[in-house]
Design an enzyme around this catalytic site. Structure first.
Site, PDB file in Angstrom:
ATOM      1  N   GLU A   1     -16.747 -69.286  55.180  1.00 51.89           N
ATOM      2  CA  GLU A   1     -16.205 -70.346  54.322  1.00 51.89           C
ATOM      3  C   GLU A   1     -17.248 -71.444  54.151  1.00 51.89           C
ATOM      4  OE1 GLU A   1     -14.538 -72.839  51.969  1.00 51.89           O
ATOM      5  OE2 GLU A   1     -13.490 -70.961  52.372  1.00 51.89           O
TER       6      GLU A   1
ATOM      7  N   ALA B   1      -1.685 -68.445  44.426  1.00 51.99           N
ATOM      8  CA  ALA B   1      -1.916 -68.354  45.867  1.00 51.99           C
ATOM      9  C   ALA B   1      -1.112 -67.227  46.500  1.00 51.99           C
ATOM     10  CB  ALA B   1      -1.563 -69.689  46.527  1.00 51.99           C
TER      11      ALA B   1
ATOM     12  N   ILE C   1      -1.366 -76.833  35.819  1.00 54.22           N
ATOM     13  CA  ILE C   1      -2.193 -77.985  36.210  1.00 54.22           C
ATOM     14  C   ILE C   1      -1.999 -79.132  35.228  1.00 54.22           C
ATOM     15  CG2 ILE C   1      -4.568 -78.819  36.480  1.00 54.22           C
ATOM     16  CD1 ILE C   1      -5.298 -76.015  37.494  1.00 54.22           C
TER      17      ILE C   1
ATOM     18  N   HIS D   1      29.378 -72.983  46.640  1.00 54.27           N
ATOM     19  CA  HIS D   1      29.677 -74.091  45.730  1.00 54.27           C
ATOM     20  C   HIS D   1      29.873 -75.370  46.556  1.00 54.27           C
ATOM     21  CE1 HIS D   1      31.434 -76.240  42.324  1.00 54.27           C
ATOM     22  NE2 HIS D   1      32.378 -76.652  43.165  1.00 54.27           N
TER      23      HIS D   1
END
Length: 462
Positions: A32, A316, A182, A441
């Site tokens: 990463e 995602a 977005i 409900h």
């Protein structure tokens, strides 16, 4: 260093794949370059929801009198709103780091590049280069904002989504190019906090991937809240030389010039596949995406790809599902290929939008004879009590066999309701079975049952 699985990218596809691989007994590492959690957690899904919540709270306060509560002098602190959002994202990123440690997944910080011989070259932030070897290498490098050729992002007056959630000062006006998730989410946030917002959308409807009824409903609500909307329109140029940018927009009635302090480019995403070593390794691509089979294997043995870098919805939860399928196949299990026709989509503007399956238009084009039911939240006791009567649930069934073809919702908390339809469609539930499944409900979710009943002429509360 040798691993069974190396994942390049620590986003919701990459880190989920890594954890599942480790659970299956495979020695795993994640490469990463920025922060664990990827764009979704650090600059997308999570921090935007924090911004949206702040905007919703502010709107609640402004309309407190509607609930019999008097509040005066309420103001928002834009800097504090941004700070809260960033703090939540940082905390979640640390949480993913904890999960990596808990599951014994190694994190290698740096930019990864695939190489022949099942190797990954990692360039650290200080420029140091190292190599790791893995029997199986999964590319999960995600995507970034698409830059339009005639709208150059400068990070100051023309920005993308990352900058939109970290501005130091709230702009008085903002023009948003694109009305996908977005675009409309940021439109809601900034409009709710007092920025004058304009949306320019190239397609005939805003949120163009949604059912037309949903698109029209959101447009009506947004216009009522003061947002200007130009559909069937395109931004031709942006002049940033002055204190306020001048934007030339081509509309169906001719070219107009609009002004805004900030232009937000939200015209889609592009996959991060550059400088990954794909050409050197021989991995095939097409139209900016890596080519894979149903289990995310590329044309080169031992190399895989998931998430935004492959064909399919750039979501995602899709990346996470793909990652799990990919590593389960690697581990010798027999996972089912992902059903891309049953992927839910959620947009977290206010009111929220959620959908799964076919739109009415798509179902008709596919040749189905339809039964369509619609239940407005104005007829829902729970929605009335909550003060959220905008919106509806729309369900679409095949008239011949009762197959649940699709559902489309707009309203408060509908993103929490759509999973019921996803499961129902997975189990091949019919319209009549939905009607006979007793719903509690008062809830918003009973609108799904009521909409199904409406499709078959059995609706009670409408």
């Amino acid at each position: 260093m040798n691993y069974d699985v190396i994942v390049i990218g620590g986003g919701p596809g990459g880190y989920v794949a890594a954890i599942r691989a480790s659970q299956l007994g495979l020695k795993t590492a994640v490469v990463e370059r920025e922060s664990m959690g990827g764009i979704c957690l650090n600059w997308g899904c999570i921090p935007t929801k924090a911004l949206l919540k702040s905007a919703q709270v502010f709107e609640y306060i402004k309309h407190a009198a509607d609930y019999g509560i008097n509040v005066s002098g309420a103001e928002h602190d834009f800097g504090a709103v941004i700070k809260r959002s960033r703090g939540i994202a940082d905390g979640m990123s640390k949480g993913v780091g904890f999960l990596m440690k808990k599951n014994k997944v190694d994190i290698i910080m740096g930019s990864g590049k695939v190489m022949p011989g099942k190797k990954v070259q990692v360039t650290a932030a200080d420029g140091k280069v190292s190599e790791v070897t893995g029997q199986h290498i999964i590319i999960a490098t995600g995507g970034r904002a698409r830059e339009l050729p005639n709208v150059k992002i400068d990070g100051e007056k023309v920005i993308e989504y990352r900058k939109a959630m970290s501005l130091e000062k709230q702009p008085k006006s903002m023009l948003i190019i694109g009305s996908g998730a977005i675009g409309v989410e940021f439109a809601y946030v900034y409009n709710a906090m007092g920025t004058k917002v304009t949306i320019v959308e190239f397609m005939p409807n805003i949120v163009p991937v949604e059912d037309e009824d949903v698109s029209k409903a959101l447009e009506k609500i947004y216009k009522k809240s003061g947002i200007d909307i130009h559909t069937n329109s395109s931004v031709e140029s942006v002049d940033t030389s002055g204190a306020v940018s001048k934007i030339k927009v081509k509309t169906p009635t001719g070219e107009i010039t609009l002004e805004a302090e900030i232009v937000l480019s939200a015209a889609g995403m592009v996959a991060n596949i550059e400088k990954l070593g794909l050409e050197d390794t021989g991995i095939a691509t097409d139209k900016g995406k890596i080519l894979v089979n149903d289990f995310y294997q590329t044309n080169m043995p031992g190399y895989y790809a998931i998430g935004d870098v492959v064909k399919g919805p750039a979501l995602a939860h899709v990346a996470s599902a793909e990652g799990i399928i990919c590593v389960e196949k690697i581990a010798g299990h027999h996972p089912e290929p992902l059903d891309y026709g049953n992927i839910p989509g959620c947009t977290y503007c206010s009111p929220e939008i959620a959908s799964v399956g076919m739109t009415e238009k798509a179902a008709k084009e596919a040749g189905y004879e339809l039964k369509i039911g619609k239940f407005p939240f104005s007829a829902s006791g729970k929605a009335s009590a909550a003060g959220h009567k905008d919106g509806f649930v729309k369900v679409i069934f095949d008239a011949k066999y009762g197959e649940f073809l699709g559902a489309h919702m707009i309203g408060a908390n509908v993103t929490e309701m759509i999973a019921e339809v996803v499961v129902a469609r997975k189990l091949e539930t019919t319209g009549h079975e939905m009607i006979k499944a007793v719903h509690p409900h008062p809830t918003m979710s009973e609108a799904i049952m009521e909409a199904a009943a409406a499709a078959y002429g059995e609706v009670i509360h409408l």
